[in-house]
Design a protein around this motif. Structure first.
Motif, mmCIF file in Angstrom:
data_model
loop_
_atom_site.group_PDB
_atom_site.id
_atom_site.type_symbol
_atom_site.label_atom_id
_atom_site.label_comp_id
_atom_site.label_asym_id
_atom_site.label_seq_id
_atom_site.Cartn_x
_atom_site.Cartn_y
_atom_site.Cartn_z
ATOM 1 N N PRO A 772 -6.510 -1.726 4.353
ATOM 2 C CA PRO A 772 -5.461 -2.014 3.368
ATOM 3 C C PRO A 772 -5.827 -1.559 1.964
ATOM 4 O O PRO A 772 -4.954 -1.119 1.206
ATOM 5 C CB PRO A 772 -5.326 -3.542 3.446
ATOM 6 C CG PRO A 772 -5.785 -3.901 4.814
ATOM 7 C CD PRO A 772 -6.885 -2.942 5.112
ATOM 8 N N LEU A 773 -7.119 -1.645 1.600
ATOM 9 C CA LEU A 773 -7.534 -1.199 0.279
ATOM 10 C C LEU A 773 -7.376 0.317 0.159
ATOM 11 O O LEU A 773 -6.955 0.825 -0.884
ATOM 12 C CB LEU A 773 -8.987 -1.616 0.019
ATOM 13 C CG LEU A 773 -9.566 -1.220 -1.339
ATOM 14 C CD1 LEU A 773 -8.729 -1.788 -2.476
ATOM 15 C CD2 LEU A 773 -11.015 -1.702 -1.456
ATOM 16 N N ARG A 774 -7.684 1.052 1.233
ATOM 17 C CA ARG A 774 -7.499 2.509 1.181
ATOM 18 C C ARG A 774 -6.022 2.861 1.055
ATOM 19 O O ARG A 774 -5.660 3.807 0.355
ATOM 20 C CB ARG A 774 -8.109 3.146 2.432
ATOM 21 C CG ARG A 774 -9.625 3.255 2.361
ATOM 22 C CD ARG A 774 -10.148 4.275 3.366
ATOM 23 N NE ARG A 774 -9.997 3.793 4.730
ATOM 24 C CZ ARG A 774 -10.876 2.994 5.336
ATOM 25 N NH1 ARG A 774 -11.958 2.593 4.681
ATOM 26 N NH2 ARG A 774 -10.687 2.606 6.562
ATOM 27 N N VAL A 775 -5.170 2.118 1.746
ATOM 28 C CA VAL A 775 -3.725 2.367 1.615
ATOM 29 C C VAL A 775 -3.290 2.114 0.175
ATOM 30 O O VAL A 775 -2.513 2.889 -0.402
ATOM 31 C CB VAL A 775 -2.932 1.479 2.598
ATOM 32 C CG1 VAL A 775 -1.427 1.601 2.345
ATOM 33 C CG2 VAL A 775 -3.254 1.850 4.038
ATOM 34 N N ARG A 776 -3.794 1.046 -0.443
ATOM 35 C CA ARG A 776 -3.435 0.749 -1.826
ATOM 36 C C ARG A 776 -3.939 1.849 -2.762
ATOM 37 O O ARG A 776 -3.240 2.240 -3.709
ATOM 38 C CB ARG A 776 -4.014 -0.611 -2.223
ATOM 39 C CG ARG A 776 -3.633 -1.065 -3.634
ATOM 40 C CD ARG A 776 -4.041 -2.512 -3.871
ATOM 41 N NE ARG A 776 -3.818 -2.908 -5.246
ATOM 42 C CZ ARG A 776 -2.646 -3.260 -5.759
ATOM 43 N NH1 ARG A 776 -1.573 -3.260 -4.986
ATOM 44 N NH2 ARG A 776 -2.524 -3.621 -7.019
ATOM 45 N N ALA A 777 -5.149 2.358 -2.505
ATOM 46 C CA ALA A 777 -5.680 3.455 -3.326
ATOM 47 C C ALA A 777 -4.821 4.705 -3.172
ATOM 48 O O ALA A 777 -4.565 5.428 -4.150
ATOM 49 C CB ALA A 777 -7.125 3.740 -2.929
ATOM 50 N N ALA A 778 -4.362 4.975 -1.958
ATOM 51 C CA ALA A 778 -3.498 6.138 -1.736
ATOM 52 C C ALA A 778 -2.169 5.969 -2.453
ATOM 53 O O ALA A 778 -1.611 6.944 -3.003
ATOM 54 C CB ALA A 778 -3.279 6.333 -0.233
ATOM 55 N N ARG A 779 -1.633 4.752 -2.469
ATOM 56 C CA ARG A 779 -0.401 4.494 -3.213
ATOM 57 C C ARG A 779 -0.601 4.772 -4.699
ATOM 58 O O ARG A 779 0.257 5.389 -5.357
ATOM 59 C CB ARG A 779 0.033 3.038 -3.037
ATOM 60 C CG ARG A 779 0.608 2.679 -1.679
ATOM 61 C CD ARG A 779 0.886 1.175 -1.588
ATOM 62 N NE ARG A 779 1.685 0.729 -2.708
ATOM 63 C CZ ARG A 779 1.566 -0.477 -3.280
ATOM 64 N NH1 ARG A 779 0.657 -1.342 -2.840
ATOM 65 N NH2 ARG A 779 2.341 -0.813 -4.288
ATOM 66 N N ALA A 780 -1.728 4.302 -5.241
ATOM 67 C CA ALA A 780 -2.002 4.534 -6.665
ATOM 68 C C ALA A 780 -2.071 6.025 -6.960
ATOM 69 O O ALA A 780 -1.505 6.514 -7.953
ATOM 70 C CB ALA A 780 -3.308 3.840 -7.063
ATOM 71 N N ARG A 781 -2.771 6.771 -6.103
ATOM 72 C CA ARG A 781 -2.888 8.219 -6.321
ATOM 73 C C ARG A 781 -1.529 8.897 -6.183
ATOM 74 O O ARG A 781 -1.211 9.837 -6.929
ATOM 75 C CB ARG A 781 -3.888 8.807 -5.311
ATOM 76 C CG ARG A 781 -4.202 10.278 -5.558
ATOM 77 C CD ARG A 781 -5.328 10.771 -4.690
ATOM 78 N NE ARG A 781 -5.003 10.664 -3.268
ATOM 79 C CZ ARG A 781 -5.743 11.202 -2.299
ATOM 80 N NH1 ARG A 781 -6.857 11.853 -2.598
ATOM 81 N NH2 ARG A 781 -5.398 11.061 -1.041
ATOM 82 N N MET A 782 -0.701 8.451 -5.255
ATOM 83 C CA MET A 782 0.632 9.048 -5.080
ATOM 84 C C MET A 782 1.466 8.894 -6.350
ATOM 85 O O MET A 782 2.082 9.863 -6.830
ATOM 86 C CB MET A 782 1.330 8.373 -3.901
ATOM 87 C CG MET A 782 2.784 8.772 -3.694
ATOM 88 S SD MET A 782 3.564 7.877 -2.321
ATOM 89 C CE MET A 782 3.632 6.210 -2.993
ATOM 90 N N HIS A 783 1.488 7.684 -6.928
ATOM 91 C CA HIS A 783 2.300 7.468 -8.126
ATOM 92 C C HIS A 783 1.734 8.233 -9.316
ATOM 93 O O HIS A 783 2.498 8.822 -10.112
ATOM 94 C CB HIS A 783 2.354 5.967 -8.440
ATOM 95 C CG HIS A 783 3.152 5.173 -7.450
ATOM 96 N ND1 HIS A 783 4.476 5.418 -7.188
ATOM 97 C CD2 HIS A 783 2.801 4.127 -6.650
ATOM 98 C CE1 HIS A 783 4.920 4.565 -6.280
ATOM 99 N NE2 HIS A 783 3.916 3.770 -5.934
#
Length: 990
Positions: A772-783
């Motif tokens: 879940p933390l990696r998914v959150r990091a990917a979301r941050a990078r996407m935005h």
């Protein structure tokens, strides 16, 4: 006019035309009226019959819509308005249901008076009317479903009655036809013993006695294999008659025996147990051992006495009643039972208590033994011995717990119903709990005024519907003023005595105390924990709270022991097993605890909540580990709120901190939300570990961001940065990710882009369980990529985010799918965006996320954007039904706004304006002029509607009651094939 409701509903009008009754709610409304033709039915009863447990927002107007439809179909004079209800003007014989039941009553009477020929004629005429179940093919409310089951059962009785009538007047030449018919009926419902009896009778009629005996052996084998039960009295009696060489007796419906036998009153009229009396009487006639189980004061003894009286003709008066409340040993119980049975079967002639003489006394004649208060002594071996050694004996026991004997059938009694808080006095008077109270209050010479009936209902619910408690309250000197009793503690009333059905002077407190004293130590530990926990507490929490320092296995058995003693409730329709104590029992248990004991129970519960939080919550993100964990977290939230509200300080601050994490994503009201924020602030002390202190600060930061509290955000940001050297690498990576979102919040897109790469590297270095933390990091990078480098780069990152979300089934994946879909839709990738939005909606609904409906709305918006109006409307209609059931005004408004937009794009500008006006009636703002959602859509309406036409249509919708809006939208929804089945399933299952 004639109505046919058995089978597909049809009406034959006065001019001879046949018309089909519209399916759904119109058919249910007509059925409710037709079941009692010529009788005024109040609106509340009709609403329950039509909508069940999910009534519309405005009952009066929604009901009127369907009444109008039926008047248009049947004639305006057929349904009359009378006071607060409606009346169907039609004769009883013009409705197939009431005509069917009238003919069955005639047939039953003819069996006893006019003979078999008259009964056969009436049965044939009745069966000709039965074209199928009531409203065949329709889903029904609880009330109508019960009527359907009753009519189906009466249809079965009618077929059995017809065969019985034909057997009564048949000759051997008729045997072949009757044997074939009996075999067919046995094959249809092989567990109905009376059909086996009639098969034996028809075989005997044809001179095929060996086959009749073989039919008995087949029936017995089937009952033992299917139910683990020996044959009932009817089958055993038929076999005995065959073996003795006597002709089989004609079959007599048990219902006639029960209904026509005179029953002397036992401690006043029996209230609220009529259904149980009929069902248990039938069981006693068919089964060897039946136990009435339930908590103390629920009315087991009274019901057992009534059944004994009702079944007296069936057993030819051969019955014995034994009260075991004063029996001290199994040996004494055996002696008392033997004496009572011998006396009952030998007309008072004394005999030996030996088994041999008892067998001789009972003989082959059907005999009933009623054992009361079986919980006082272990009579299981005795009962098993008697039922094995005496084939003609049937045993009915009343016990707070089942005997656990072989072939025992257990019927658990519950408290009497007392309606709901939104029902009126007239409806409440009809409920069994309120009826019992009002009757007993009259007997005590202080009748209750009409305007106090709602207080009576509240008091009955407070006592969990226990008849003993109801009678105690009604007989109290203040029983005529129930509002005074509501202000008093339950235990004060529980001390007030009342004579029970056996004439014993008892109080509810005495009954509760005796039950608790019988429990084992593990069961008492679980009971103390449940007394301090709120209703609907997860079973696992109750057991764990009792098991601190003890054996969890023993305490789990203690929970089962409470269930056997009928001291707890276990709802069947819940994903997470939960348990509740009756309020009166919880009050009693709390009153027995010393302050030190109560503090110990609280500490155990707090420790259990902390352990559950550590197991179910993924930190530092403070999200549930799985969808199942999400359901468990939600089930724990009321217990967590209760524990945080207790006044004594927490022995372990870390346990308090972990418990607060259970409420991070809870749907709290403003008061509890404020208390939680204050608790998070005060919990950030040095008494907890740096990692947990970081988690609390991070949770508090989330609230500050959600409420745009910039000052608190700045303060907490500095605190968290100063803590980073002391926390683990996972939390350091989590803060790197949060820093990206903070930079985006402040508009620092370049910094966010740079930080996002660092955050992604830090999260990728974490262990696999931190997906879940990696998914959150990917979301941050996407935005960050989209806002700094442009939409094309953002699309590439959105695909990466969606791929990661596919692999990580977590709360983070819900947001990941939803946000990736938004970027793809912005880039014109509507098909792929719709696919990811559906995934977000599916997962959010499965996780029961508070944000799930947002994604469903987004899916409808994408369908609108794609020009797929049918799919958009189908999604919105499914969603609207769901949020109407939940009473969510905000989402109802948004649904209506989108339906207005769909109508506008479909060219129906008038309907669009009307729906838009209707949306303003559920707006959370003071008026539509200040509602930006309504104003935005108003500006999108076609120019052709403008001016007075628009305003008139808008005002028409705004002035209409909310129930009208619901009725307008009741038209059947045609679900397009493009609508994914998983979404339909998730939306329709609440």
């Amino acid at each position: 006019m004639r109505l046919r409701l058995l089978g597909a509903p049809m009406a034959t009008l006065d001019d001879g035309r046949e018309v089909a009754v519209p399916p759904g709610k119109p058919a249910r409304l007509l059925a409710a009226l037709a079941l009692e033709p010529g009788t005024v039915l109040d609106r509340d009863g009709l609403v329950e019959a039509v909508w069940g447990d999910s009534p519309p927002a405005s009952l009066r107007n929604a009901l009127h819509v369907y009444v109008s439809r039926l008047r248009s179909l049947l004639g305006s004079d057929r349904i009359a308005t009378a006071g607060t209800g409606y009346l169907l003007s039609i004769g009883h014989l013009d409705v197939d249901v009431t005509h069917f039941e009238k003919l069955l009553d005639t047939a039953s009477a003819a069996e006893a008076t006019s003979g078999a020929d008259s009964a056969e004629s009436a049965y044939l005429e009745a069966l000709a009317l039965y074209r199928g179940p009531l409203l065949a093919g329709e889903s029904l409310s609880t009330t109508l479903a019960a009527a359907r089951r009753r009519l189906h059962e009466r249809h079965s009785f009618a077929r059995e009655g017809l065969l019985g009538a034909r057997l009564a007047s048949a000759s051997p030449s008729d045997a072949a036809e009757l044997i074939s018919l009996a075999r067919e009926m046995v094959d249809e419902e092989p567990l109905r013993e009376v059909r086996h009896v009639m098969l034996m009778q028809s075989l005997n009629l044809g001179g095929r006695t060996p086959e009749a005996l073989e039919a008995y052996r087949s029936a017995r084998a089937l009952l033992v294999a299917s139910l683990g039960l020996e044959p009932g009295i009817g089958l055993r009696r038929a076999r005995a008659q065959l073996l003795s060489g006597n002709p089989l007796l004609s079959w007599t419906p048990l219902a006639a025996v029960i209904d026509e036998s005179p029953r002397p009153a036992l401690h006043g009229a029996l209230i609220g147990r009529e259904r149980e009396l009929a069902a248990l009487s039938r069981l006693v006639s068919e089964r060897r051992l039946v136990t009435i189980s339930g908590p103390g004061g629920v009315g087991k003894t009274r019901l057992a006495l009534e059944i004994r009286e009702a079944m007296s003709p069936f057993f030819a008066g051969r019955s014995a009643l034994v009260d075991l409340a004063t029996v001290s040993s199994p040996e004494e119980a055996e002696r008392v039972v033997s004496e009572a049975l011998t006396e009952a079967c030998t007309a008072g002639i004394a005999g030996s208590a030996s088994t041999e003489s008892l067998r001789d006394a009972v003989g082959r004649a059907p005999t009933l033994l009623v054992l009361d208060s079986c919980e006082h002594v272990d009579v299981t071996p005795l009962v098993q011995h008697l039922t094995h050694d005496l084939p003609s004996l049937s045993v009915l026991t009343a016990s707070r717990r089942p005997l656990g004997a072989e072939s025992e059938v257990v019927v658990s009694l519950e408290g009497l119903a007392a309606g709901s808080a939104n029902q009126g006095p007239d409806e409440l008077r009809k409920t069994p709990g309120v009826s019992l109270y009002l009757l007993r209050a009259i007997e005590a010479a202080h009748p209750v005024d009409d305007d106090m009936v709602p207080e009576v209902a509240t008091l009955v619910r407070k006592f969990d519907g226990l008849p003993l408690a109801i009678e105690i309250a009604a007989a109290h000197p203040d029983g005529g003023r129930p509002a005074l009793l509501l202000d008093r503690p339950i235990l004060e009333l529980a001390e007030f005595p009342r004579r029970d059905a056996r004439g014993r002077n008892r109080s509810l407190a005495e009954s509760l105390a005796w039950s608790v004293d019988q429990l084992s130590p593990p069961a008492q530990r679980v009971l103390r924990a449940l007394a301090e926990l709120p209703p609907h507490t997860p079973e696992a929490l109750a057991v764990d709270s009792a098991s601190v320092g003890n054996s969890p296995a023993r305490d789990a058995m203690g929970l089962d022991e409470l269930a056997r003693w009928s001291l707890i409730r276990r709802p069947l329709d819940t994903r997470t097993p939960v348990v509740s104590l009756p309020e009166s029992l919880a009050d009693y248990v709390r009153s027995t605890l010393e302050p030190e004991e109560r503090l110990d129970v609280h500490e155990r519960i707090r420790a259990s909540l902390a352990r559950a939080s550590a197991e179910l919550i993924t930190r530092p993100l403070a999200i549930p580990v799985t969808a199942q964990a999400s359901a468990q977290v939600q089930a724990l939230q009321s217990a967590a709120l209760a524990a945080l509200a207790w006044q004594e300080p927490w022995a372990d601050p870390a346990a308090r901190a972990l418990t607060m994490l259970l409420l991070i994503d809870a749907d709290l009201d403003h008061q509890h939300h404020t208390l939680l924020v204050e608790g998070l602030e005060s919990g950030m002390t040095d008494d907890v570990s740096p990692d947990l202190r970081y988690d609390l600060h991070r949770a508090r930061l989330g609230f500050a961001l959600a409420t745009s509290d910039s000052e608190t955000v700045a303060t907490l940001t500095e605190r968290i940065r100063s803590m980073l050297p002391d926390v683990d690498s996972v939390r350091q990576a989590a803060w790197a990710v949060d820093s990206v979102f903070l930079a985006l919040e402040e508009g620092r897109f370049l910094d966010a882009d740079t930080l996002s790469e660092q955050a992604w590297s830090a999260a990728a270095a974490c262990q696999p369980q931190q997906a879940p933390l990696r998914v959150r990091a990917a979301r941050a990078r996407m935005h960050a990529t989209r806002l700094h480098r442009g939409l094309d780069e953002g699309v590439s990152q959105a695909l990466t985010v969606a791929a990661l979300a596919e692999l990580a089934d977590s709360a983070e994946s819900i947001s990941a799918f939803g946000e990736a879909a938004e970027i793809l839709v912005s880039a014109g990738e509507l098909t792929l965006g719709a696919s990811y939005t559906r995934k977000a909606a599916d997962r959010a609904l499965r996780w029961n996320s508070p944000h799930s409906l947002v994604y469903v709305l987004s899916l409808a918006d994408i369908a609108l954007e794609s020009g797929n109006l049918d799919e958009a409307q189908a999604i919105i209609m499914l969603l609207l039904e769901r949020v109407r059931r939940r009473g969510d005004d905000r989402y109802q408004k948004w649904c209506l706004i989108r339906l207005a937009l769909i109508a506008a794009r479909g060219g129906d500008a008038t309907r669009s304006a009307t729906l838009l006006g209707a949306s303003s009636t559920v707006s959370v703002t003071a008026g539509w002029e200040s509602d930006p959602d309504v104003c935005d859509l108003r500006d999108q309406l076609p120019a052709t509607l403008g001016g007075s036409g628009y305003r008139s249509a808008f005002d028409r919708g705004a002035a209409a009651p909310r129930g009208w809006v619901a009725a307008v939208l009741e038209e059947p929804v045609s679900l397009p094939t493009t609508l994914h089945p998983s979404l339909v399933s998730a939306l329709t299952v609440d």
